[in-house]
Write a protein that holds these residues in place. Sequence first.
Motif, PDB file in Angstrom:
ATOM      1  N   VAL A 111       0.864  -1.171   0.000  1.00  0.00           N
ATOM      2  CA  VAL A 111       0.000   0.000   0.000  1.00  0.00           C
ATOM      3  C   VAL A 111       0.906   1.228   0.000  1.00  0.00           C
ATOM      4  N   PHE A 112       0.682   2.093  -0.982  1.00  0.00           N
ATOM      5  CA  PHE A 112       1.498   3.296  -1.152  1.00  0.00           C
ATOM      6  C   PHE A 112       0.627   4.540  -1.155  1.00  0.00           C
ATOM      7  N   MET A 113       1.272   5.669  -1.069  1.00  0.00           N
ATOM      8  CA  MET A 113       0.622   6.954  -1.314  1.00  0.00           C
ATOM      9  C   MET A 113       1.680   7.975  -1.686  1.00  0.00           C
ATOM     10  N   ARG A 114       1.254   8.992  -2.405  1.00  0.00           N
ATOM     11  CA  ARG A 114       2.144  10.090  -2.742  1.00  0.00           C
ATOM     12  C   ARG A 114       1.570  11.359  -2.132  1.00  0.00           C
ATOM     13  N   VAL A 115       2.456  12.238  -1.701  1.00  0.00           N
ATOM     14  CA  VAL A 115       2.037  13.449  -1.014  1.00  0.00           C
ATOM     15  C   VAL A 115       2.815  14.626  -1.596  1.00  0.00           C
ATOM     16  N   HIS A 116       2.098  15.713  -1.818  1.00  0.00           N
ATOM     17  CA  HIS A 116       2.774  16.926  -2.277  1.00  0.00           C
ATOM     18  C   HIS A 116       3.794  17.314  -1.206  1.00  0.00           C
ATOM     19  N   PRO A 117       5.012  17.667  -1.590  1.00  0.00           N
ATOM     20  CA  PRO A 117       6.059  17.925  -0.599  1.00  0.00           C
ATOM     21  C   PRO A 117       5.771  19.106   0.336  1.00  0.00           C
ATOM     22  N   LEU A 118       4.881  20.008  -0.046  1.00  0.00           N
ATOM     23  CA  LEU A 118       4.549  21.145   0.818  1.00  0.00           C
ATOM     24  C   LEU A 118       3.399  20.853   1.783  1.00  0.00           C
ATOM     25  N   ASN A 119       2.844  19.670   1.729  1.00  0.00           N
ATOM     26  CA  ASN A 119       1.691  19.327   2.551  1.00  0.00           C
ATOM     27  C   ASN A 119       2.148  18.668   3.859  1.00  0.00           C
ATOM     28  N   ALA A 120       2.712  19.494   4.741  1.00  0.00           N
ATOM     29  CA  ALA A 120       3.284  18.995   5.993  1.00  0.00           C
ATOM     30  C   ALA A 120       2.247  18.343   6.895  1.00  0.00           C
ATOM     31  N   ALA A 121       1.033  18.898   6.949  1.00  0.00           N
ATOM     32  CA  ALA A 121      -0.005  18.318   7.806  1.00  0.00           C
ATOM     33  C   ALA A 121      -0.363  16.912   7.328  1.00  0.00           C
ATOM     34  N   ALA A 122      -0.475  16.729   6.020  1.00  0.00           N
ATOM     35  CA  ALA A 122      -0.787  15.404   5.484  1.00  0.00           C
ATOM     36  C   ALA A 122       0.337  14.423   5.785  1.00  0.00           C
ATOM     37  N   LEU A 123       1.571  14.852   5.610  1.00  0.00           N
ATOM     38  CA  LEU A 123       2.700  13.971   5.895  1.00  0.00           C
ATOM     39  C   LEU A 123       2.694  13.511   7.355  1.00  0.00           C
ATOM     40  N   ARG A 124       2.409  14.429   8.283  1.00  0.00           N
ATOM     41  CA  ARG A 124       2.320  14.047   9.702  1.00  0.00           C
ATOM     42  C   ARG A 124       1.208  13.022   9.913  1.00  0.00           C
ATOM     43  N   CYS A 125       0.071  13.270   9.296  1.00  0.00           N
ATOM     44  CA  CYS A 125      -1.071  12.367   9.428  1.00  0.00           C
ATOM     45  C   CYS A 125      -0.720  10.972   8.922  1.00  0.00           C
ATOM     46  N   TYR A 126      -0.158  10.885   7.742  1.00  0.00           N
ATOM     47  CA  TYR A 126       0.118   9.588   7.124  1.00  0.00           C
ATOM     48  C   TYR A 126       1.211   8.843   7.876  1.00  0.00           C
ATOM     49  N   ARG A 127       2.212   9.559   8.330  1.00  0.00           N
ATOM     50  CA  ARG A 127       3.263   8.897   9.115  1.00  0.00           C
ATOM     51  C   ARG A 127       2.688   8.393  10.436  1.00  0.00           C
ATOM     52  N   GLY A 128       1.755   9.150  10.994  1.00  0.00           N
ATOM     53  CA  GLY A 128       1.091   8.721  12.224  1.00  0.00           C
ATOM     54  C   GLY A 128       0.230   7.487  12.036  1.00  0.00           C
ATOM     55  N   ALA A 129      -0.163   7.229  10.798  1.00  0.00           N
ATOM     56  CA  ALA A 129      -0.977   6.052  10.488  1.00  0.00           C
ATOM     57  C   ALA A 129      -0.129   4.852  10.072  1.00  0.00           C
ATOM     58  N   GLY A 130       1.209   4.991  10.110  1.00  0.00           N
ATOM     59  CA  GLY A 130       2.076   3.852   9.826  1.00  0.00           C
ATOM     60  C   GLY A 130       2.757   3.856   8.472  1.00  0.00           C
ATOM     61  N   PHE A 131       2.746   4.987   7.778  1.00  0.00           N
ATOM     62  CA  PHE A 131       3.426   5.080   6.484  1.00  0.00           C
ATOM     63  C   PHE A 131       4.842   5.611   6.687  1.00  0.00           C
ATOM     64  N   VAL A 132       5.770   5.075   5.899  1.00  0.00           N
ATOM     65  CA  VAL A 132       7.166   5.498   5.947  1.00  0.00           C
ATOM     66  C   VAL A 132       7.608   5.887   4.537  1.00  0.00           C
ATOM     67  N   THR A 133       8.610   6.719   4.450  1.00  0.00           N
ATOM     68  CA  THR A 133       9.128   7.173   3.169  1.00  0.00           C
ATOM     69  C   THR A 133       9.795   6.013   2.429  1.00  0.00           C
ATOM     70  N   VAL A 134       9.512   5.908   1.139  1.00  0.00           N
ATOM     71  CA  VAL A 134      10.150   4.854   0.340  1.00  0.00           C
ATOM     72  C   VAL A 134      11.597   5.237   0.046  1.00  0.00           C
ATOM     73  N   ASP A 135      12.371   4.270  -0.388  1.00  0.00           N
ATOM     74  CA  ASP A 135      13.756   4.466  -0.791  1.00  0.00           C
ATOM     75  C   ASP A 135      13.858   5.609  -1.810  1.00  0.00           C
ATOM     76  N   ALA A 136      14.892   6.432  -1.706  1.00  0.00           N
ATOM     77  CA  ALA A 136      15.059   7.601  -2.573  1.00  0.00           C
ATOM     78  C   ALA A 136      15.124   7.221  -4.052  1.00  0.00           C
ATOM     79  N   GLU A 137      15.780   6.115  -4.376  1.00  0.00           N
ATOM     80  CA  GLU A 137      15.866   5.691  -5.781  1.00  0.00           C
ATOM     81  C   GLU A 137      14.500   5.314  -6.339  1.00  0.00           C
ATOM     82  N   LEU A 138      13.705   4.614  -5.537  1.00  0.00           N
ATOM     83  CA  LEU A 138      12.366   4.236  -5.968  1.00  0.00           C
ATOM     84  C   LEU A 138      11.504   5.489  -6.156  1.00  0.00           C
ATOM     85  N   ALA A 139      11.569   6.406  -5.209  1.00  0.00           N
ATOM     86  CA  ALA A 139      10.806   7.659  -5.323  1.00  0.00           C
ATOM     87  C   ALA A 139      11.217   8.422  -6.573  1.00  0.00           C
TER      88      ALA A 139
END
Length: 163
Positions: A111-139
Amino acid sequence: MELLPFAAAHAGTVAGWPATAQEVVMWCGRQEFPLPARTVAGWQQDEDVQAHVLVVGGDVVGYGELWFDAEEDEVELARIIVAPGSRGAGRGRALVRGLLAHAVAAGHGDVFMRVHPLNAAALRCYRGAGFVTVDAELAASWNAAQPTEYVWLRYEEDAPAAG
């Protein structure tokens, strides 16, 4: 709180939540503001998309989609937004967890998701739900065809919840 299937009657409500053109871009990557209800309704035409709304006390307060890719054995959570008056109350995380439960129940491997880099609130929310950043090469490979250098996240069941 209930997570229910999206209905065409919800399109106008959901389309009205972004208050600025920048918010539309960060939410769904579109360049039109205000976003027409027919655009939101049109997203439902793809058979691989399942949209849901979060309902609290009879009011629609959140929207999100699951994009299924059977060939890749994955699901992407997409176009997640919470009504302005419901933000900051844990509704986004509840919406994401509900969508995630549907994604996991579908039996796909990732399960993946993409987030606009300026959307800090969304990033906090998604990380709080168990999402982690993918490998830089894959991104980088996934971003090659994108209009924005998104932050790509993967659900990790054992990831420590942030925030």
